[in-house]
Write a protein that holds these residues in place. Sequence first.
Motif, PDB file in Angstrom:
ATOM      1  N   LEU A 111       1.137  -1.347  -0.094  1.00 29.01           N
ATOM      2  CA  LEU A 111      -0.396   0.327   0.188  1.00 29.01           C
ATOM      3  C   LEU A 111       1.402   1.256   0.082  1.00 29.01           C
ATOM      4  O   LEU A 111       2.060   1.262   0.763  1.00 29.01           O
ATOM      5  N   GLN A 112       0.725   2.602  -0.954  1.00 29.29           N
ATOM      6  CA  GLN A 112       0.946   3.521  -0.298  1.00 29.29           C
ATOM      7  C   GLN A 112       0.937   4.117   0.585  1.00 29.29           C
ATOM      8  O   GLN A 112       0.324   4.021   1.417  1.00 29.29           O
ATOM      9  N   ALA A 113       2.034   4.919   1.531  1.00 33.30           N
ATOM     10  CA  ALA A 113       1.931   5.559   3.006  1.00 33.30           C
ATOM     11  C   ALA A 113       0.450   6.952   2.523  1.00 33.30           C
ATOM     12  O   ALA A 113       0.069   6.904   3.635  1.00 33.30           O
ATOM     13  N   ALA A 114       0.952   7.379   1.549  1.00 31.93           N
ATOM     14  CA  ALA A 114      -0.357   8.157   1.522  1.00 31.93           C
ATOM     15  C   ALA A 114      -1.437   8.608   1.585  1.00 31.93           C
ATOM     16  O   ALA A 114      -2.022   8.571   1.954  1.00 31.93           O
ATOM     17  N   THR A 120      -7.401   7.437   7.271  1.00 31.37           N
ATOM     18  CA  THR A 120      -7.485   7.417   8.684  1.00 31.37           C
ATOM     19  C   THR A 120      -7.093   8.854   8.978  1.00 31.37           C
ATOM     20  O   THR A 120      -7.131   9.510  10.449  1.00 31.37           O
ATOM     21  N   GLY A 121      -7.050  10.325   8.017  1.00 34.91           N
ATOM     22  CA  GLY A 121      -6.550  11.524   8.539  1.00 34.91           C
ATOM     23  C   GLY A 121      -8.089  12.623   8.134  1.00 34.91           C
ATOM     24  O   GLY A 121      -8.852  12.126   8.131  1.00 34.91           O
ATOM     25  N   PRO A 122      -7.432  13.614   8.456  1.00 32.48           N
ATOM     26  CA  PRO A 122      -9.062  14.669   8.912  1.00 32.48           C
ATOM     27  C   PRO A 122      -9.921  14.427   7.673  1.00 32.48           C
ATOM     28  O   PRO A 122     -10.756  15.072   7.650  1.00 32.48           O
ATOM     29  N   CYS A 123      -9.114  14.372   6.599  1.00 30.27           N
ATOM     30  CA  CYS A 123      -9.716  14.628   5.155  1.00 30.27           C
ATOM     31  C   CYS A 123     -11.349  13.300   5.588  1.00 30.27           C
ATOM     32  O   CYS A 123     -12.120  14.146   5.092  1.00 30.27           O
ATOM     33  N   MET A 124     -11.493  12.041   6.138  1.00 29.71           N
ATOM     34  CA  MET A 124     -12.251  11.817   6.492  1.00 29.71           C
ATOM     35  C   MET A 124     -13.760  12.541   7.089  1.00 29.71           C
ATOM     36  O   MET A 124     -14.428  11.811   7.311  1.00 29.71           O
ATOM     37  N   CYS A 125     -13.073  13.401   7.676  1.00 28.22           N
ATOM     38  CA  CYS A 125     -14.255  14.648   8.716  1.00 28.22           C
ATOM     39  C   CYS A 125     -15.735  14.517   7.534  1.00 28.22           C
ATOM     40  O   CYS A 125     -16.455  15.220   7.446  1.00 28.22           O
ATOM     41  N   GLN A 126     -15.208  14.833   5.595  1.00 28.67           N
ATOM     42  CA  GLN A 126     -15.751  15.255   4.594  1.00 28.67           C
ATOM     43  C   GLN A 126     -16.768  14.075   4.362  1.00 28.67           C
ATOM     44  O   GLN A 126     -16.151  12.842   3.952  1.00 28.67           O
ATOM     45  N   GLY A 127     -17.940  14.370   3.771  1.00 26.50           N
ATOM     46  CA  GLY A 127     -18.710  13.010   3.918  1.00 26.50           C
ATOM     47  C   GLY A 127     -18.105  13.342   2.190  1.00 26.50           C
ATOM     48  O   GLY A 127     -18.231  11.970   2.048  1.00 26.50           O
ATOM     49  N   ALA A 128     -18.195  13.930   1.459  1.00 31.20           N
ATOM     50  CA  ALA A 128     -17.520  13.714   0.119  1.00 31.20           C
ATOM     51  C   ALA A 128     -16.348  12.861   0.385  1.00 31.20           C
ATOM     52  O   ALA A 128     -16.111  11.896  -0.867  1.00 31.20           O
ATOM     53  N   MET A 129     -15.661  13.345   0.955  1.00 32.46           N
ATOM     54  CA  MET A 129     -13.673  12.611   0.986  1.00 32.46           C
ATOM     55  C   MET A 129     -14.199  11.011   1.116  1.00 32.46           C
ATOM     56  O   MET A 129     -13.593   9.685   0.495  1.00 32.46           O
ATOM     57  N   LYS A 130     -15.129  11.204   2.217  1.00 36.54           N
ATOM     58  CA  LYS A 130     -15.473   9.650   3.028  1.00 36.54           C
ATOM     59  C   LYS A 130     -16.448   8.737   2.444  1.00 36.54           C
ATOM     60  O   LYS A 130     -16.026   6.921   2.594  1.00 36.54           O
ATOM     61  N   ALA A 131     -16.976   9.093   1.308  1.00 37.39           N
ATOM     62  CA  ALA A 131     -18.406   8.119   1.058  1.00 37.39           C
ATOM     63  C   ALA A 131     -17.808   6.805   0.099  1.00 37.39           C
ATOM     64  O   ALA A 131     -18.381   5.950  -0.162  1.00 37.39           O
ATOM     65  N   CYS A 139     -10.095  -0.234   8.520  1.00 37.05           N
ATOM     66  CA  CYS A 139      -9.505  -0.914   9.764  1.00 37.05           C
ATOM     67  C   CYS A 139      -9.158  -2.238   9.914  1.00 37.05           C
ATOM     68  O   CYS A 139      -7.974  -2.743  10.626  1.00 37.05           O
ATOM     69  N   GLU A 140      -9.585  -2.940   9.028  1.00 38.74           N
ATOM     70  CA  GLU A 140      -8.702  -4.485   8.388  1.00 38.74           C
ATOM     71  C   GLU A 140      -7.345  -3.601   8.146  1.00 38.74           C
ATOM     72  O   GLU A 140      -5.442  -4.866   8.659  1.00 38.74           O
ATOM     73  N   ALA A 141      -7.384  -3.037   7.171  1.00 41.44           N
ATOM     74  CA  ALA A 141      -5.601  -2.470   6.996  1.00 41.44           C
ATOM     75  C   ALA A 141      -4.969  -1.739   8.049  1.00 41.44           C
ATOM     76  O   ALA A 141      -3.277  -2.379   7.946  1.00 41.44           O
ATOM     77  N   VAL A 142      -5.280  -1.059   8.572  1.00 43.07           N
ATOM     78  CA  VAL A 142      -4.751  -1.173  10.414  1.00 43.07           C
ATOM     79  C   VAL A 142      -4.610  -2.031  10.783  1.00 43.07           C
ATOM     80  O   VAL A 142      -3.213  -2.421  11.801  1.00 43.07           O
TER      81      VAL A 142
END
Length: 265
Positions: A111-114, A120-131, A139-142
């Motif tokens: 996987l790319q680190a990016a 898992t970062g702050p962008c996932m607070c945005q609905g359009a980003m996390k959709a 979580c499985e990847a984590v």
Amino acid sequence: MSPWQVFALKYADRNARTRKDSFLFDDNHDQPHEMDYFIWVLRRQDEIILVDTGYDGEEGTRRGRPVRLNPVEALAPLGIEPEAVTTIIVTHLHYDHAGGLKHFPNATIHLQAAEMAFATGPCMCQGAMKAPYTADHVCEAVQRLYSGRVIFHEGDGEVREGLTVHRIGGHSKGLQAVRVLTEAGWMCLASDAAHYYENFLDAKPFPIVVDMQDMLDGFGTIQHLASSIDLVVPGHDPLVRTLFPQHGPDHIFRLDRGPLKGIRS
């Protein structure tokens, strides 16, 4: 270097779509435009590497996008048991590419680190980003990370001889394409760096985009990674099933010997 065999396995489709779902700038937005869902298998002698896992029936029901064949079942005609898969290249963590990780318990993922940082970062607070993401898949990847079964790449990286990954971005922050040596030459499995041939051939961006410049630059990168444009394989284009020969069951297509005809034919 020995070449790899490469197979595309179709496990789902979405046919109630129009061109506005596939292209930001297009004059025929209301025309129907179908989408296929694939995973890819790389095989060289006794080694099997999976590129993406697709999503399963449970996720399909949750999203109202049923699978035609669960990816684990799709692998069976190739003699692949999920427990025997020890290496998976995850092009990105969207639900339709990483939604089946739990079915491959013994696999280390590349996987790319990016991508991990983005998912898992702050962008996932945005609905359009996390959709396009599902928390359980991330979580499985984590969990794999904490058990020592994630190999991170920072840009370009070698997975095996004749098999490399390359960060493209654009569609997601850490989207990566796969370059693989085949009998026909260097092939680029573009994944969602180009959902369709038309995306990269005509520089038409896909509507789900994090960084437009990265997406547009990526259209050129995936072509440079392949020996020819006919060896760039997009992530969701039904044309793949027309251009490449069927291999056994009607959901498996063999890519490594090249297409039956050129994309511009």
